[in-house]
Design a protein around this motif. Sequence first.
Motif, mmCIF file in Angstrom:
data_model
loop_
_atom_site.group_PDB
_atom_site.id
_atom_site.type_symbol
_atom_site.label_atom_id
_atom_site.label_comp_id
_atom_site.label_asym_id
_atom_site.label_seq_id
_atom_site.Cartn_x
_atom_site.Cartn_y
_atom_site.Cartn_z
ATOM 1 N N ALA A 189 -0.721 7.548 -14.398
ATOM 2 C CA ALA A 189 -1.645 6.709 -13.624
ATOM 3 C C ALA A 189 -0.912 5.596 -12.880
ATOM 4 N N VAL A 190 0.223 5.935 -12.268
ATOM 5 C CA VAL A 190 1.005 4.912 -11.576
ATOM 6 C C VAL A 190 0.376 4.527 -10.243
ATOM 7 N N LEU A 191 -0.420 5.444 -9.667
ATOM 8 C CA LEU A 191 -1.190 5.194 -8.461
ATOM 9 C C LEU A 191 -2.490 5.968 -8.581
ATOM 10 N N PRO A 192 -3.520 5.621 -7.813
ATOM 11 C CA PRO A 192 -4.724 6.442 -7.796
ATOM 12 C C PRO A 192 -4.377 7.880 -7.392
ATOM 13 N N PRO A 193 -5.108 8.863 -7.912
ATOM 14 C CA PRO A 193 -4.758 10.270 -7.676
ATOM 15 C C PRO A 193 -4.646 10.660 -6.200
ATOM 16 N N GLU A 194 -5.474 10.063 -5.361
ATOM 17 C CA GLU A 194 -5.454 10.436 -3.947
ATOM 18 C C GLU A 194 -4.186 9.968 -3.231
ATOM 19 N N ARG A 195 -3.390 9.130 -3.905
ATOM 20 C CA ARG A 195 -2.144 8.624 -3.308
ATOM 21 C C ARG A 195 -0.912 9.424 -3.748
ATOM 22 N N ILE A 196 -1.108 10.484 -4.482
ATOM 23 C CA ILE A 196 0.009 11.313 -4.971
ATOM 24 C C ILE A 196 -0.242 12.748 -4.539
ATOM 25 N N THR A 197 0.731 13.354 -3.885
ATOM 26 C CA THR A 197 0.598 14.750 -3.475
ATOM 27 C C THR A 197 1.911 15.479 -3.729
ATOM 28 N N ALA A 198 1.832 16.805 -3.800
ATOM 29 C CA ALA A 198 2.994 17.622 -4.160
ATOM 30 C C ALA A 198 3.264 18.661 -3.086
ATOM 31 N N VAL A 199 4.560 18.925 -2.870
ATOM 32 C CA VAL A 199 5.016 20.015 -2.018
ATOM 33 C C VAL A 199 5.745 21.017 -2.908
ATOM 34 N N GLU A 200 5.338 22.276 -2.841
ATOM 35 C CA GLU A 200 6.058 23.354 -3.524
ATOM 36 C C GLU A 200 7.002 23.986 -2.513
ATOM 37 N N THR A 201 8.295 23.757 -2.690
ATOM 38 C CA THR A 201 9.257 24.133 -1.659
ATOM 39 C C THR A 201 9.495 25.635 -1.600
ATOM 40 N N GLY A 202 9.412 26.338 -2.750
ATOM 41 C CA GLY A 202 9.650 27.770 -2.778
ATOM 42 C C GLY A 202 11.088 28.165 -2.534
ATOM 43 N N ALA A 203 11.982 27.191 -2.432
ATOM 44 C CA ALA A 203 13.398 27.457 -2.171
ATOM 45 C C ALA A 203 14.197 26.273 -2.681
ATOM 46 N N CYS A 204 15.500 26.286 -2.455
ATOM 47 C CA CYS A 204 16.338 25.177 -2.902
ATOM 48 C C CYS A 204 15.747 23.860 -2.413
ATOM 49 N N PRO A 205 15.692 22.850 -3.273
ATOM 50 C CA PRO A 205 15.019 21.606 -2.890
ATOM 51 C C PRO A 205 15.531 20.983 -1.599
ATOM 52 N N HIS A 206 16.863 21.071 -1.363
ATOM 53 C CA HIS A 206 17.382 20.399 -0.169
ATOM 54 C C HIS A 206 16.838 21.015 1.118
ATOM 55 N N THR A 207 16.379 22.271 1.056
ATOM 56 C CA THR A 207 15.844 22.905 2.253
ATOM 57 C C THR A 207 14.673 22.108 2.813
ATOM 58 N N ALA A 208 13.769 21.658 1.945
ATOM 59 C CA ALA A 208 12.549 20.991 2.393
ATOM 60 C C ALA A 208 12.750 19.523 2.727
ATOM 61 N N SER A 261 0.864 -1.174 0.000
ATOM 62 C CA SER A 261 0.000 0.000 0.000
ATOM 63 C C SER A 261 0.904 1.229 0.000
ATOM 64 N N MET A 262 0.899 1.992 -1.117
ATOM 65 C CA MET A 262 1.901 3.023 -1.365
ATOM 66 C C MET A 262 1.278 4.401 -1.525
ATOM 67 N N ALA A 263 2.126 5.416 -1.321
ATOM 68 C CA ALA A 263 1.796 6.796 -1.667
ATOM 69 C C ALA A 263 3.087 7.505 -2.025
ATOM 70 N N VAL A 264 2.964 8.669 -2.682
ATOM 71 C CA VAL A 264 4.128 9.424 -3.149
ATOM 72 C C VAL A 264 3.959 10.891 -2.798
ATOM 73 N N VAL A 265 5.043 11.499 -2.322
ATOM 74 C CA VAL A 265 5.121 12.954 -2.138
ATOM 75 C C VAL A 265 6.226 13.460 -3.054
ATOM 76 N N THR A 266 5.892 14.399 -3.935
ATOM 77 C CA THR A 266 6.907 14.996 -4.805
ATOM 78 C C THR A 266 7.232 16.406 -4.323
ATOM 79 N N ASN A 267 8.433 16.867 -4.678
ATOM 80 C CA ASN A 267 8.869 18.218 -4.336
ATOM 81 C C ASN A 267 9.310 18.945 -5.602
ATOM 82 N N ASP A 268 8.758 20.130 -5.836
ATOM 83 C CA ASP A 268 9.235 21.044 -6.877
ATOM 84 C C ASP A 268 9.290 22.432 -6.267
ATOM 85 N N ILE A 269 10.089 23.319 -6.861
ATOM 86 C CA ILE A 269 10.251 24.637 -6.261
ATOM 87 C C ILE A 269 8.959 25.448 -6.349
#
Length: 228
Positions: A78-97, A57-65
Amino acid sequence: MHLDHATAYPERHTHGAGPLRADGSRRALRIGLGGPVGSGKTATVAALCRALRAELSMAVVTNDIYTREDAEFLLREAVLPPERITAVETGACPHTAIRDDISANLEAVEELEEALGPLDLVLVESGGDNLTATFSRGLVDAQVFVIDVAGGDDIPRKGGPGVTTADLLVVNKTDLAPHVGSDLDRMARDAADQRGPLPVVFQSLRGADGVAPVAAWVREQYAAWAAR
């Protein structure tokens, strides 16, 4: 004048979060994937979802600036149902988040677990970063660092904490090696010199085995996590 000084790498936090959620249930195993822009992190996440979604049972969190581009790619595929994928907008250098202020990613992971119920595995993909990118152990339990042969066969030799300390180093796009003049044997030797006993996987997602070796490594991490 030349000043002789040691290279100071960013601290890699070693204190991990506990295995239990606030309600006493076991939380998901969290695996972070980092690496330079264009190395194939999102493609590797997509391939892992396809390989493991029937058994975990999987989910994914992605990070983009400033965008949700990586999450949108996974949704289109469609690698997972939509509710299992969420995004974080870091607003800064990726390593910060993923290393310095992990609160947005922790919140995203916890919201997925609250919404979906018990999960086995959450993949946290960093935005494209450089060779110093590492994850806080307060965010993930293990980390994968993805490089690609088109970036130059000297990358393993250059080191950096992403290459030297990640729990798994993935050398991606090996099918391109003849076209870009990269020496895979040299990369393997240099990676071994830099990493010692830590594992290295060479992969081409266009090949017959594809992501299978990385998926096998993830299964091993999950089996060890579930046995704790």
